[in-house]
Design a protein around this motif. Structure first.
Motif, PDB file in Angstrom:
ATOM      1  N   ARG A 194     -41.522  18.907  76.133  1.00 21.88           N
ATOM      2  CA  ARG A 194     -40.694  19.476  75.063  1.00 21.88           C
ATOM      3  C   ARG A 194     -40.037  18.369  74.242  1.00 21.88           C
ATOM      4  O   ARG A 194     -40.047  18.408  73.015  1.00 21.88           O
ATOM      5  CB  ARG A 194     -39.629  20.398  75.667  1.00 21.88           C
ATOM      6  N   GLU A 195     -39.474  17.390  74.941  1.00 23.62           N
ATOM      7  CA  GLU A 195     -38.819  16.286  74.233  1.00 23.62           C
ATOM      8  C   GLU A 195     -39.823  15.487  73.413  1.00 23.62           C
ATOM      9  O   GLU A 195     -39.506  15.034  72.309  1.00 23.62           O
ATOM     10  CB  GLU A 195     -38.110  15.375  75.241  1.00 23.62           C
ATOM     11  N   THR A 196     -41.022  15.317  73.936  1.00 25.56           N
ATOM     12  CA  THR A 196     -42.060  14.606  73.196  1.00 25.56           C
ATOM     13  C   THR A 196     -42.448  15.370  71.938  1.00 25.56           C
ATOM     14  O   THR A 196     -42.624  14.789  70.861  1.00 25.56           O
ATOM     15  CB  THR A 196     -43.308  14.397  74.077  1.00 25.56           C
ATOM     16  N   ALA A 197     -42.564  16.697  72.072  1.00 29.43           N
ATOM     17  CA  ALA A 197     -42.915  17.531  70.917  1.00 29.43           C
ATOM     18  C   ALA A 197     -41.812  17.482  69.869  1.00 29.43           C
ATOM     19  O   ALA A 197     -42.083  17.361  68.666  1.00 29.43           O
ATOM     20  CB  ALA A 197     -43.166  18.974  71.359  1.00 29.43           C
ATOM     21  N   LEU A 198     -40.550  17.564  70.311  1.00 25.44           N
ATOM     22  CA  LEU A 198     -39.431  17.505  69.373  1.00 25.44           C
ATOM     23  C   LEU A 198     -39.371  16.145  68.682  1.00 25.44           C
ATOM     24  O   LEU A 198     -39.092  16.056  67.479  1.00 25.44           O
ATOM     25  CB  LEU A 198     -38.124  17.783  70.107  1.00 25.44           C
ATOM     26  N   ALA A 199     -39.640  15.085  69.444  1.00 26.89           N
ATOM     27  CA  ALA A 199     -39.638  13.744  68.857  1.00 26.89           C
ATOM     28  C   ALA A 199     -40.744  13.604  67.821  1.00 26.89           C
ATOM     29  O   ALA A 199     -40.565  12.935  66.793  1.00 26.89           O
ATOM     30  CB  ALA A 199     -39.802  12.695  69.958  1.00 26.89           C
ATOM     31  N   SER A 200     -41.879  14.250  68.074  1.00 28.06           N
ATOM     32  CA  SER A 200     -42.993  14.159  67.120  1.00 28.06           C
ATOM     33  C   SER A 200     -42.636  14.828  65.798  1.00 28.06           C
ATOM     34  O   SER A 200     -43.114  14.406  64.733  1.00 28.06           O
ATOM     35  CB  SER A 200     -44.255  14.809  67.716  1.00 28.06           C
ATOM     36  N   ILE A 201     -41.795  15.867  65.850  1.00 27.07           N
ATOM     37  CA  ILE A 201     -41.359  16.525  64.610  1.00 27.07           C
ATOM     38  C   ILE A 201     -40.571  15.553  63.751  1.00 27.07           C
ATOM     39  O   ILE A 201     -40.784  15.436  62.541  1.00 27.07           O
ATOM     40  CB  ILE A 201     -40.523  17.778  64.928  1.00 27.07           C
ATOM     41  N   LEU A 202     -39.644  14.834  64.384  1.00 23.05           N
ATOM     42  CA  LEU A 202     -38.845  13.866  63.637  1.00 23.05           C
ATOM     43  C   LEU A 202     -39.706  12.731  63.107  1.00 23.05           C
ATOM     44  O   LEU A 202     -39.502  12.262  61.981  1.00 23.05           O
ATOM     45  CB  LEU A 202     -37.733  13.306  64.532  1.00 23.05           C
ATOM     46  N   ASP A 203     -40.671  12.283  63.899  1.00 22.08           N
ATOM     47  CA  ASP A 203     -41.568  11.212  63.448  1.00 22.08           C
ATOM     48  C   ASP A 203     -42.348  11.652  62.208  1.00 22.08           C
ATOM     49  O   ASP A 203     -42.466  10.897  61.231  1.00 22.08           O
ATOM     50  CB  ASP A 203     -42.536  10.812  64.562  1.00 22.08           C
ATOM     51  N   ARG A 204     -42.882  12.874  62.253  1.00 19.16           N
ATOM     52  CA  ARG A 204     -43.627  13.386  61.102  1.00 19.16           C
ATOM     53  C   ARG A 204     -42.721  13.535  59.893  1.00 19.16           C
ATOM     54  O   ARG A 204     -43.115  13.247  58.761  1.00 19.16           O
ATOM     55  CB  ARG A 204     -44.270  14.736  61.433  1.00 19.16           C
ATOM     56  N   ALA A 205     -41.490  14.002  60.140  1.00 20.74           N
ATOM     57  CA  ALA A 205     -40.553  14.198  59.034  1.00 20.74           C
ATOM     58  C   ALA A 205     -40.211  12.869  58.366  1.00 20.74           C
ATOM     59  O   ALA A 205     -40.110  12.794  57.134  1.00 20.74           O
ATOM     60  CB  ALA A 205     -39.280  14.877  59.541  1.00 20.74           C
ATOM     61  N   ARG A 206     -40.029  11.832  59.155  1.00 21.21           N
ATOM     62  CA  ARG A 206     -39.728  10.520  58.579  1.00 21.21           C
ATOM     63  C   ARG A 206     -40.909   9.996  57.777  1.00 21.21           C
ATOM     64  O   ARG A 206     -40.733   9.433  56.684  1.00 21.21           O
ATOM     65  CB  ARG A 206     -39.346   9.542  59.687  1.00 21.21           C
ATOM     66  N   ASP A 207     -42.120  10.173  58.313  1.00 27.51           N
ATOM     67  CA  ASP A 207     -43.311   9.744  57.567  1.00 27.51           C
ATOM     68  C   ASP A 207     -43.431  10.529  56.261  1.00 27.51           C
ATOM     69  O   ASP A 207     -43.737   9.953  55.208  1.00 27.51           O
ATOM     70  CB  ASP A 207     -44.573   9.949  58.410  1.00 27.51           C
ATOM     71  N   MET A 208     -43.203  11.840  56.343  1.00 32.37           N
ATOM     72  CA  MET A 208     -43.296  12.684  55.158  1.00 32.37           C
ATOM     73  C   MET A 208     -42.248  12.296  54.129  1.00 32.37           C
ATOM     74  O   MET A 208     -42.524  12.222  52.926  1.00 32.37           O
ATOM     75  CB  MET A 208     -43.125  14.153  55.549  1.00 32.37           C
ATOM     76  N   SER A 209     -41.023  12.040  54.587  1.00 32.31           N
ATOM     77  CA  SER A 209     -39.957  11.683  53.648  1.00 32.31           C
ATOM     78  C   SER A 209     -40.246  10.345  52.977  1.00 32.31           C
ATOM     79  O   SER A 209     -39.962  10.159  51.791  1.00 32.31           O
ATOM     80  CB  SER A 209     -38.609  11.645  54.367  1.00 32.31           C
ATOM     81  N   ASP A 210     -40.818   9.408  53.738  1.00 29.01           N
ATOM     82  CA  ASP A 210     -41.177   8.115  53.149  1.00 29.01           C
ATOM     83  C   ASP A 210     -42.282   8.285  52.104  1.00 29.01           C
ATOM     84  O   ASP A 210     -42.223   7.673  51.022  1.00 29.01           O
ATOM     85  CB  ASP A 210     -41.647   7.144  54.237  1.00 29.01           C
ATOM     86  N   ASP A 211     -43.274   9.110  52.432  1.00 26.38           N
ATOM     87  CA  ASP A 211     -44.363   9.355  51.477  1.00 26.38           C
ATOM     88  C   ASP A 211     -43.828  10.034  50.217  1.00 26.38           C
ATOM     89  O   ASP A 211     -44.257   9.718  49.096  1.00 26.38           O
ATOM     90  CB  ASP A 211     -45.444  10.239  52.116  1.00 26.38           C
ATOM     91  N   THR A 212     -42.905  10.961  50.402  1.00 30.81           N
ATOM     92  CA  THR A 212     -42.328  11.667  49.254  1.00 30.81           C
ATOM     93  C   THR A 212     -41.515  10.709  48.385  1.00 30.81           C
ATOM     94  O   THR A 212     -41.595  10.755  47.153  1.00 30.81           O
ATOM     95  CB  THR A 212     -41.432  12.821  49.728  1.00 30.81           C
ATOM     96  N   ALA A 213     -40.725   9.853  49.020  1.00 30.25           N
ATOM     97  CA  ALA A 213     -39.935   8.878  48.265  1.00 30.25           C
ATOM     98  C   ALA A 213     -40.843   7.950  47.470  1.00 30.25           C
ATOM     99  O   ALA A 213     -40.550   7.608  46.317  1.00 30.25           O
ATOM    100  CB  ALA A 213     -39.048   8.082  49.222  1.00 30.25           C
ATOM    101  N   HIS A 214     -41.952   7.561  48.076  1.00 32.02           N
ATOM    102  CA  HIS A 214     -42.905   6.709  47.364  1.00 32.02           C
ATOM    103  C   HIS A 214     -43.494   7.438  46.163  1.00 32.02           C
ATOM    104  O   HIS A 214     -43.647   6.868  45.079  1.00 32.02           O
ATOM    105  CB  HIS A 214     -44.025   6.270  48.315  1.00 32.02           C
ATOM    106  N   ALA A 215     -43.813   8.724  46.367  1.00 32.82           N
ATOM    107  CA  ALA A 215     -44.358   9.524  45.263  1.00 32.82           C
ATOM    108  C   ALA A 215     -43.337   9.663  44.140  1.00 32.82           C
ATOM    109  O   ALA A 215     -43.696   9.646  42.952  1.00 32.82           O
ATOM    110  CB  ALA A 215     -44.781  10.895  45.770  1.00 32.82           C
ATOM    111  N   LEU A 216     -42.073   9.807  44.494  1.00 36.40           N
ATOM    112  CA  LEU A 216     -41.025   9.882  43.475  1.00 36.40           C
ATOM    113  C   LEU A 216     -40.915   8.559  42.714  1.00 36.40           C
ATOM    114  O   LEU A 216     -40.709   8.540  41.497  1.00 36.40           O
ATOM    115  CB  LEU A 216     -39.680  10.216  44.130  1.00 36.40           C
ATOM    116  N   ASP A 217     -41.068   7.452  43.441  1.00 34.35           N
ATOM    117  CA  ASP A 217     -40.968   6.140  42.804  1.00 34.35           C
ATOM    118  C   ASP A 217     -42.082   5.905  41.788  1.00 34.35           C
ATOM    119  O   ASP A 217     -41.849   5.355  40.708  1.00 34.35           O
ATOM    120  CB  ASP A 217     -41.007   5.027  43.864  1.00 34.35           C
ATOM    121  N   VAL A 218     -43.297   6.306  42.146  1.00 31.77           N
ATOM    122  CA  VAL A 218     -44.441   6.037  41.263  1.00 31.77           C
ATOM    123  C   VAL A 218     -44.594   7.110  40.190  1.00 31.77           C
ATOM    124  O   VAL A 218     -45.380   6.935  39.250  1.00 31.77           O
ATOM    125  CB  VAL A 218     -45.752   5.919  42.068  1.00 31.77           C
TER     126      VAL A 218
END
Length: 240
Positions: A38-62
Motif C-alpha cells: 500500500r505504501e509503495t502504491a501511494l508513493a508511486s502516486i506522488l512520484d507520478r504527480a511530481r513527474d507530471m507537474s514537472d512536464d507540465t511546467a516545462h510545457a508552460l515554459d515553452v
C-alpha cells in the motif's frame, strides 16, 4: 481416561496449537506485506504527480501562450485535473485532482486481488517575472477532491448529451433543457454557445452538487448532424 485417549487428546491439542500459530503468523505477515504494498502504491502516486507537474511546467515554459485561458488549456492537457483555478494577483494556477494506483492484496483465504488506493493532490504552478514556471505538489484530505470527482463525471455525461444532439438544437436554452430537464440539478449553467464554421463551442459552468465548487468547461463538437460515436471534446477554462 485411558493412556491412548490422553495421548490422542494431547496430539490434537498440539496440532491445533500449531495451526492457530500458523494462522496468526500468516495473517500478521500478510498484514505487513499489504502495508508495504500500500505504501509503495501511494508513493508511486506522488512520484507520478511530481513527474507530471514537472512536464507540465516545462510545457508552460515553452508555450508561447500568455493569457490565462491558453495556459489553463496547457495544464488541462497534461494533468486532466477536473478543477483548475487561476489567481491573477499571484500569477498562480492551482490544479486539484485525485490520482490512483493499484496493488495486489495478499489474503489468507481466496478473495484477494487488486486494491485501489487514491490520493488527493493539489498542484500549483507559479511564475514570477523573469523566472520559469515552478510546480509544487501537495497532498490534501480526500474530501478536497470529492467536488472535482463529481465534476469530472458530470463533464463526461455532458459530452454524451452533446454528442447525441442535432446541430440545430445546440442553442443555449435547448442545451440547458437537455442537461437539466426539470431545472432542479443546479449542476449546469450554459453560459454561451458560439457557432463558427464547422464547429459549435459551448461554455458551460459545471458545479459539484451541494457545494460552491464549479469549473467552466469549453465543449467543442461538429456543427452538423449528431456525432454519438465521437463525443464533444471538453477542456477546462478559467472562466465562462
Amino acid at each position: 481416561m485411558t493412556t491412548g485417549c490422553l495421548t490422542t487428546l494431547l496430539t490434537l491439542t498440539m496440532v491445533l496449537s500449531v495451526v492457530v500459530s500458523w494462522l496468526w503468523y500468516t495473517a500478521w505477515n500478510n498484514g505487513n506485506i499489504n502495508s508495504d504494498r500500500r505504501e509503495t502504491a501511494l508513493a508511486s502516486i506522488l512520484d507520478r504527480a511530481r513527474d507530471m507537474s514537472d512536464d507540465t511546467a516545462h510545457a508552460l515554459d515553452v508555450s508561447a501562450a500568455t493569457d490565462a485561458d491558453a495556459l489553463t488549456a496547457v495544464i488541462w492537457q497534461h494533468t486532466k485535473a477536473p478543477t483548475i483555478t487561476y489567481d491573477e494577483s499571484r500569477r498562480e494556477f492551482t490544479a486539484t485532482t485525485a490520482s490512483s494506483a493499484m496493488y495486489n492484496e495478499k489474503v489468507l483465504l481466496p478473495g484477494g486481488g487488486p486494491v485501489k488506493v487514491t490520493r488527493c493532490l493539489v498542484i500549483t504552478y507559479t511564475r514570477h517575472p523573469g523566472t520559469a514556471w515552478t510546480p509544487q505538489v501537495a497532498e490534501r484530505k480526500d474530501e478536497a477532491c470529492h467536488p472535482g470527482t463529481e465534476i469530472s463525471a458530470l463533464v463526461r455525461l455532458t459530452q454524451t448529451h452533446l454528442a447525441s444532439m442535432h446541430a440545430k438544437d445546440l442553442t443555449r436554452a435547448a442545451v440547458q433543457q437537455r442537461l437539466d430537464p426539470n431545472g432542479t440539478l443546479q449542476s449546469y449553467d450554459v453560459k454561451n454557445v458560439v457557432h463558427t464554421g464547422d464547429t459549435v463551442t459551448l461554455f458551460i459552468l459545471v458545479s459539484s452538487p451541494g457545494t460552491t465548487v464549479g469549473q467552466c468547461y469549453r465543449f467543442v463538437r461538429p456543427a452538423h448532424g449528431n456525432n454519438s460515436q465521437n463525443p464533444a471534446t471538453a477542456i477546462a477554462a478559467p472562466s465562462c
